[in-house]
Design a protein around this motif. Sequence first.
Motif, PDB file in Angstrom:
ATOM      1  N   SER A 191       0.864  -1.170   0.000  1.00 11.89           N
ATOM      2  CA  SER A 191       0.000   0.000   0.000  1.00 11.89           C
ATOM      3  C   SER A 191       0.902   1.222   0.000  1.00 11.89           C
ATOM      4  O   SER A 191       1.843   1.309   0.788  1.00 11.89           O
ATOM      5  CB  SER A 191      -0.886   0.018   1.234  1.00 11.89           C
ATOM      6  N   ARG A 248       0.891   5.568  -0.397  1.00 14.37           N
ATOM      7  CA  ARG A 248       0.133   6.828  -0.399  1.00 14.37           C
ATOM      8  C   ARG A 248       0.990   7.874  -1.092  1.00 14.37           C
ATOM      9  O   ARG A 248       2.118   8.138  -0.664  1.00 14.37           O
ATOM     10  CB  ARG A 248      -0.159   7.225   1.043  1.00 14.37           C
ATOM     11  N   ARG A 261       0.942  11.835  -3.016  1.00 13.33           N
ATOM     12  CA  ARG A 261       0.228  13.075  -3.326  1.00 13.33           C
ATOM     13  C   ARG A 261       0.671  13.481  -4.726  1.00 13.33           C
ATOM     14  O   ARG A 261       1.797  13.930  -4.935  1.00 13.33           O
ATOM     15  CB  ARG A 261       0.542  14.170  -2.324  1.00 13.33           C
ATOM     16  N   VAL A 262      -0.207  13.315  -5.696  1.00 11.18           N
ATOM     17  CA  VAL A 262       0.109  13.589  -7.090  1.00 11.18           C
ATOM     18  C   VAL A 262      -0.674  14.810  -7.540  1.00 11.18           C
ATOM     19  O   VAL A 262      -1.908  14.823  -7.487  1.00 11.18           O
ATOM     20  CB  VAL A 262      -0.209  12.380  -7.997  1.00 11.18           C
ATOM     21  N   GLU A 284      -3.308  16.003  -5.111  1.00  4.28           N
ATOM     22  CA  GLU A 284      -4.369  15.094  -4.685  1.00  4.28           C
ATOM     23  C   GLU A 284      -3.755  13.808  -4.128  1.00  4.28           C
ATOM     24  O   GLU A 284      -2.867  13.233  -4.739  1.00  4.28           O
ATOM     25  CB  GLU A 284      -5.272  14.761  -5.878  1.00  4.28           C
ATOM     26  N   TRP A 285      -4.260  13.369  -2.963  1.00  4.19           N
ATOM     27  CA  TRP A 285      -3.747  12.149  -2.344  1.00  4.19           C
ATOM     28  C   TRP A 285      -4.377  10.916  -2.971  1.00  4.19           C
ATOM     29  O   TRP A 285      -5.571  10.888  -3.251  1.00  4.19           O
ATOM     30  CB  TRP A 285      -4.026  12.146  -0.846  1.00  4.19           C
ATOM     31  N   TYR A 286      -3.557   9.892  -3.165  1.00  7.62           N
ATOM     32  CA  TYR A 286      -3.993   8.601  -3.703  1.00  7.62           C
ATOM     33  C   TYR A 286      -3.504   7.502  -2.773  1.00  7.62           C
ATOM     34  O   TYR A 286      -2.342   7.484  -2.374  1.00  7.62           O
ATOM     35  CB  TYR A 286      -3.415   8.360  -5.098  1.00  7.62           C
ATOM     36  N   GLU A 287      -4.386   6.590  -2.436  1.00  6.36           N
ATOM     37  CA  GLU A 287      -4.042   5.366  -1.700  1.00  6.36           C
ATOM     38  C   GLU A 287      -4.029   4.260  -2.743  1.00  6.36           C
ATOM     39  O   GLU A 287      -5.046   3.958  -3.353  1.00  6.36           O
ATOM     40  CB  GLU A 287      -5.092   5.064  -0.635  1.00  6.36           C
ATOM     41  N   LEU A 288      -2.857   3.672  -2.955  1.00 10.63           N
ATOM     42  CA  LEU A 288      -2.696   2.706  -4.032  1.00 10.63           C
ATOM     43  C   LEU A 288      -2.167   1.383  -3.508  1.00 10.63           C
ATOM     44  O   LEU A 288      -1.348   1.356  -2.585  1.00 10.63           O
ATOM     45  CB  LEU A 288      -1.717   3.255  -5.079  1.00 10.63           C
ATOM     46  N   LEU A 305      -2.953   6.175 -13.024  1.00 11.52           N
ATOM     47  CA  LEU A 305      -3.666   7.426 -12.754  1.00 11.52           C
ATOM     48  C   LEU A 305      -4.095   8.170 -14.021  1.00 11.52           C
ATOM     49  O   LEU A 305      -4.738   9.208 -13.926  1.00 11.52           O
ATOM     50  CB  LEU A 305      -2.789   8.342 -11.881  1.00 11.52           C
TER      51      LEU A 305
END
Length: 177
Positions: A12, A14, A16-17, A20-24, A40
Amino acid sequence: MLGSLEAGHTSSVRLRVNGEWYELSLDNRVALLDVLREGLGLTGSKKGCDHGQCGACTVLVDGRRVNSCLLLAVALDGARVTTVEGLGEGDGLHPVQEAFLDRDAFQCGYCTPGQICSTVGVLEEAAQGYPSAATDPDHPAGEPVPLTGDEIRERLSGNLCRCGAYPNIVDAVRDLS
């Protein structure tokens, strides 16, 4: 999940792209470039050589320019990533993007996103006084480095342009310094 390893070979992450934060959930072997493009849908960064030699994939990670094809995304947990799509404010262009347009600093445009992200990094590095191989050895440490033509060419030497738009790229960067 981006990638196709068996269970237990994912992590997992995390990121910030572009603000915007993404949990991947990512395959441990996937490069940042592939996460950006395939995971993305941010296709501005290009896959050129996929070996860190051309600079088409250059993005900013925590404000520093990097070749995203060489970075494992799992190593960037918590990092801030900025791609060419995230440089401007709203619908407005970033000053580097404007300068490239004003100077016609591209031809086919394939390398342009990497050139632009690299230029953003170059401007910050020079402003903070980081020297390059072209910096005058007598330049005071920590003082902003003037971006001469030679300095710009040296600092952008990791970003290749097959069309040869270098003179206009140098002019665009010079306009910003």
